[in-house]
Design a protein around this motif. Structure first.
Motif, PDB file in Angstrom:
ATOM      1  N   VAL A   1       0.893  -1.159   0.000  1.00  0.00           N
ATOM      2  CA  VAL A   1       0.000   0.000   0.000  1.00  0.00           C
ATOM      3  C   VAL A   1       0.925   1.201   0.000  1.00  0.00           C
TER       4      VAL A   1
ATOM      5  N   GLU B   1      -2.002   3.562  -4.074  1.00  0.00           N
ATOM      6  CA  GLU B   1      -2.022   2.257  -4.708  1.00  0.00           C
ATOM      7  C   GLU B   1      -2.112   1.183  -3.655  1.00  0.00           C
ATOM      8  N   CYS B   2      -2.990   0.203  -3.871  1.00  0.00           N
ATOM      9  CA  CYS B   2      -2.843  -1.002  -3.070  1.00  0.00           C
ATOM     10  C   CYS B   2      -2.922  -2.194  -3.988  1.00  0.00           C
TER      11      CYS B   2
ATOM     12  N   ASN C   1      -5.628  -1.705  -6.952  1.00  0.00           N
ATOM     13  CA  ASN C   1      -6.363  -0.452  -7.155  1.00  0.00           C
ATOM     14  C   ASN C   1      -5.329   0.646  -7.179  1.00  0.00           C
ATOM     15  N   LEU C   2      -5.429   1.533  -8.142  1.00  0.00           N
ATOM     16  CA  LEU C   2      -4.496   2.656  -8.230  1.00  0.00           C
ATOM     17  C   LEU C   2      -5.352   3.864  -8.574  1.00  0.00           C
ATOM     18  N   GLU C   3      -5.381   4.835  -7.681  1.00  0.00           N
ATOM     19  CA  GLU C   3      -6.299   5.964  -7.859  1.00  0.00           C
ATOM     20  C   GLU C   3      -5.629   7.274  -7.475  1.00  0.00           C
TER      21      GLU C   3
ATOM     22  N   SER D   1     -10.056   6.444  -3.020  1.00  0.00           N
ATOM     23  CA  SER D   1     -11.238   5.649  -3.344  1.00  0.00           C
ATOM     24  C   SER D   1     -10.856   4.193  -3.595  1.00  0.00           C
ATOM     25  N   VAL D   2      -9.706   3.783  -3.060  1.00  0.00           N
ATOM     26  CA  VAL D   2      -9.311   2.390  -3.244  1.00  0.00           C
ATOM     27  C   VAL D   2     -10.070   1.499  -2.270  1.00  0.00           C
ATOM     28  N   ASN D   3     -10.183   0.234  -2.643  1.00  0.00           N
ATOM     29  CA  ASN D   3     -10.906  -0.711  -1.802  1.00  0.00           C
ATOM     30  C   ASN D   3     -10.012  -1.918  -1.498  1.00  0.00           C
TER      31      ASN D   3
ATOM     32  N   VAL E   1      -9.496  -5.712  -3.345  1.00  0.00           N
ATOM     33  CA  VAL E   1      -8.218  -6.108  -3.947  1.00  0.00           C
ATOM     34  C   VAL E   1      -7.781  -7.459  -3.387  1.00  0.00           C
TER      35      VAL E   1
END
Lengths: 461, 456
Positions: free
Chosen positions: B155, B180-181, B201-203, B207-209, B213
């Protein structure tokens, strides 16, 4: 520099009671040049310095990197590294432990015949322009060429809390040459790469005009190449393809961190995983080779590590942490791209040991197959599947080299393929490369020509 | 995490440009890049390490008698080091070769977007909060299937500040955040090991979850088990390429072909094909430097030129190429804002911003439902060994699944795909509606007819 590092390491031990601390200051200058055809697209020099501080505290690692080297900022970076370790340790189940090492004091200087730092940039531009000129004048069907050049010269200052202090010079010279050729609707692409830790004298061994000629010749020859047939075939691999196979398909599986993560070698130590013709080393001590150095980034001496002996896996590549897990000596494979990164397990110069076959003898028994001379790229997965893309390949028909084929690639399962190595040549060659594993490491790999009874050849015909 | 150093960076950029002119440059440009990140790493099922990295430097590009020189340094606290760097750039220009096609650094143009995606919540994240996110991700993976082992993950939260100034009056600052995670897993059962499966998820905003993931990374690995070889040796099949496979396939081939420098140097098969059908009518591609939340959405590019939306392919017809100032001037055009710079170390190069392949209307399940006998390919191995000029590829599909009678049937292994990317884009027969950002590419799942599949 020793004083500065001493103060940081003492502070780590006294104020933060770390289990282990290391600090690595780096000062380097780099030259990059890119030529596209006759135009100099980039000519640049860079000056970098920075520090990497890593601590083991409460069973977890904390790392901080910064480029501002004032004492105040170094103390802040140490505090930050400790804070990061404490945060990471909050949920630790199995605390990290590391192998014991001896204290080392050493100063390692490089003694190049031609130090790239002392060669004016105009001379480098002249040498590269001569490569470009050779390519562009080779044939009217050449469309273009790109020549990249990089040299790095600098010093690493390393200290740890076990009394080790090493000042180690670093020197790299690297160049990649690509050419494209076109005729009718066909476009072809060819690449050559050179690299050395010895000095700029690499251009005396690989003369610019020869590099240019080799690259251009391949691009032109590829114009008349045909598409390969897909399927399973016997192949003879050139040293350059053996190298990428040994590195990508086998080497990564034998990096102990990846082995522990579940690579197919996990339960295979001491077992036969290849034909008895296969002996593989990872050797960081070859003078001038692109993956050589005296000490790794944990202060462990580099060495010649025997990985596979007559088909049996006898060792893996280790850092301090995995050496402790396997209860063996660290092998000096911990490398960091720069002060922005923590060291991880990387290869050095990885190769398959030559044996007794001549090139003709290797071809002899092949009724129909392929001779894969030079690679374009390769990749492997922990489950043991590999893929290697080839930039120069020929058909083998009744033991003779036949027509050129274009854009071939091979794939298969690494261990199955290693068992199918049925003959190993007596020649030997190393090729330089850059390996990506989240960070870039300069490496080399190679071996002799070998024959593999069967691999999958991906072809569109 | 950090305070916005706007004034400090702009001052350094202006100082650099002014000094370069003073010591003899005809034109000068400074690009400053400052990145601070913190990261937490997962290794073999547990969080074992975390990182804090701060990097800031200045790259200076100068022109003297139409010859270019470049130098950079990260020793910016020390004015003499910065001065040495500037003088070195000027010296390099003076010994380099003049470029007769040089037409000057860009001039100031109004920016189309007010600001880049910057999320204060990301900037404020602490290492403890990242540990918490990593832990959620890890538990979601472990809880999904006991056969799954999370091998590594990360992360990472980053704040990026950029400043650019040149002797033609450009002087500006931009900032952005990224989070990013990602988690890589393998599954094993009865001696069979799945390929490494990766989900992330890369935002630009928080707003990553992490739970999604972790759970998806585990699902991918466990559904890759019980893989079978493909019975046929050589066959043309329908193939659905998922997001990551599209990114891998296009990044090394199609994306190069739409760069102006490749076309100008006769290294692009799309050269001279503007107005021609080069892809299926279902294909529309824009390079969208202003895409909302895009991973490469910034106010200006590496030369200070405003980023913009550039049509590349419209319903299969080639519309144009992407340009930086130099390649644009060569054709008497305007830069499309595609001078990319990953940090102060790099000189500008022509690269896409957000290379967006427009989605279709089909639900992903509907797309699979259209395939009687084919493959669903999540990711590719060896795409970087494609021929970067002619688009020929020969790659391993992994993880990948067989589709039979409109349903995912089983995992496959040892499957190679061979062909040419420029044929692939002509043979697209349907697109899903599930757009996703992967690196510089934004794409949905794509169904392609007649892909050569080599079994083993």
């Amino acid at each position: 520099m020793e004083d500065v590092l001493n103060r940081i390491i003492n502070l780590a031990s006294q104020r933060f009671s770390v289990d282990y601390a290391e600090a690595r200051i780096q000062r380097i200058s780099k030259t990059y040049i890119t030529l596209k055809e006759r135009r100099i697209e980039t000519a640049k020099e860079g000056f970098e310095s920075g520090v990497a501080i890593r601590v083991l505290l409460n069973g977890a690692w904390g790392f901080a990197s910064t480029c501002i080297l004032t004492m105040e900022n170094l103390k802040n970076a140490l505090t930050e590294a400790c804070r990061m370790a404490i945060a990471a340790s909050r949920q630790i189940k199995t605390p990290v432990e590391i192998a014991e090492t001896k204290a080392i004091k050493d100063k390692v200087s490089v003694k190049p015949q031609k130090n790239p730092a002392q060669i004016p940039i105009e001379e480098k531009i002249r040498d590269l322009s001569s490569i470009a000129k050779t390519i562009l004048n080779y044939d009217s069907r050449i469309c273009g060429c790109t020549i990249d050049y990089l040299d790095i010269v600098g010093t690493n200052y390393f200290m740890n809390s076990r009394g080790t202090y090493i000042e180690q010079d670093m020197l790299y010279v690297w160049s990649r040459v690509t050419a494209t050729a076109g005729e009718a609707s066909i476009l072809t692409f060819s690449r050559e790469e050179i690299g050395s830790t010895a000095g700029y004298e690499i251009f005396d061994i690989n003369h610019p005009e020869n590099i240019g000629k080799k690259t251009a010749e391949r691009a032109i020859n590829q114009l008349k190449a045909k598409s390969p047939r897909g399927g399973r075939y016997p192949v003879v691999l050139g040293p350059n393809v053996v190298g990428v196979f040994v590195h990508e398909a086998f080497g990564h599986l034998a990096e102990a961190d990846l082995t522990l993560s579940g690579s197919v070698l996990m339960d295979k130590l001491g077992e036969k995983i290849a034909s008895e013709n296969v002996t593989i080393y990872d050797d960081g001590t070859i003078y001038g080779a692109f993956g050589s150095f005296k000490y790794d980034d944990e202060g462990v001496p580099s060495q010649r590590t025997l990985l596979v002996k007559g088909g049996v896996v006898v060792n893996l590549m280790h850092n301090l942490e995995t050496a402790k897990k396997f209860n063996v000596e660290p092998t000096g494979n911990a490398r960091a791209e720069s002060f922005k990164y923590a060291p991880i397990i990387r290869m050095r110069n990885t190769f398959l040991e030559p044996r007794d076959y001549s090139f003709e003898e290797l071809l002899e028994d092949v009724k129909f197959g392929y001779y894969l001379k030079s690679f374009r790229g390769g990749q492997a997965n922990l489950d043991g599947t590999f893929q290697v893309g080839i930039q120069e390949a020929y058909e083998i028909i009744h033991g003779e080299i036949g027509a050129l084929v274009r854009d071939v690639s091979i794939s298969g399962n690494t261990l199955e393929t290693l068992f199918k190595v049925d003959a190993v040549g007596k020649d030997f060659e190393l090729s330089p490369g850059r390996c990506g594993k989240g960070q870039t490491a300069f490496v080399s790999d190679g071996g002799p020509h070998i024959r593999v009874r069967e691999v999958i050849v991906g072809g569109s015909a | 995490m950090v305070e916005a150093p706007e004034d400090k960076l702009i001052n350094l950029a202006e100082f650099t440009v002014n000094l370069a002119i003073k010591v003899g440059a005809d034109e000068a440009e400074a690009f400053i890049y400052n990145e601070s990140s913190i990261a937490v790493n997962i290794e073999r099922g547990q969080i074992t390490r975390s990182f804090s990295i701060q990097d800031c430097g200045v790259g200076v590009r100068v022109v003297s008698n139409k010859a270019l020189g470049f130098a950079y340094t990260n020793i910016i606290g020390d004015k003499t080091a910065v001065e040495k760097t500037i003088k070195q750039a000027v010296k390099i220009a003076q010994v380099s070769k003049p470029d007769e096609e040089w037409r000057g650094l860009p001039i100031k143009k109004p920016y189309t977007s007010a600001a880049s995606p910057f999320d204060d919540e990301i900037a404020r994240l602490s290492s403890n909060e990242l540990v918490e996110m990593a832990s959620v991700m890890l538990k979601a993976a472990e809880g999904r299937d006991p056969r799954v082992f999370p091998i590594e993950g990360e992360v990472r939260a980053s704040c990026i500040f950029k400043a650019v100034a040149n002797s033609n009056g450009i002087c500006d600052f931009d900032r952005g955040t990224v989070i990013e995670c990602g988690l890589a897993t393998i599954a094993s059962e009865k001696g069979e090991v799945s390929p490494v499966c990766f989900e992330f998820n890369l935002e630009r905003s928080l707003s990553v979850n992490p739970e999604w993931v972790g759970s998806e990374a585990a699902r991918l690995a466990s559904s890759s088990l019980n893989a079978k070889k493909i019975e046929t040796k050589n066959k043309n099949m329908k193939v659905i390429f998922a997001h990551e496979a599209i990114q891998q396939l296009f990044h090394y081939t199609l994306v190069n072909a739409v760069k102006a420098d490749y076309a100008q140097r006769s290294q692009s098969v799309l050269k001279d094909k503007i107005g021609e059908h080069v892809a299926s009518e279902l294909i529309t591609i824009y390079d969208d430097g202003l895409l909302d939340g895009g991973l490469r959405t910034w106010k200006f590019d590496g030369e200070g030129v405003p980023q913009q939306r550039t049509p590349i392919i419209e319903r299969g017809v080639l519309q144009g190429f992407i340009y930086d100032s130099y390649t644009a001037h060569k054709e008497g055009k305007e830069s499309t804002g595609n001078a990319f710079r990953a940090s102060y170390i790099f000189t500008p190069s022509v690269e896409p911003t957000n290379f967006k392949i427009f989605s279709g209307r089909k639900h992903p399940e509907e797309l699979i439902g259209e395939v009687d006998d084919g493959l669903f390919v999540y990711s590719l191995q060896g795409a970087h060994s494609s021929n970067p000029i002619n688009g020929e590829f020969s790659v391993v599909a992994t993880p990948a699944w067989r589709i039979k009678n409109g349903e995912i049937s089983h995992a496959v292994r040892g499957v190679m795909l061979a062909g040419n990317v420029f044929e692939v884009i002509k043979n697209v027969s349907a697109l899903a509606d599930n757009e996703r950002k992967i690196g510089s590419i934004v794409a949905p799942w794509i169904l392609v007819e007649n892909v050569r599949v080599v079994g083993g």
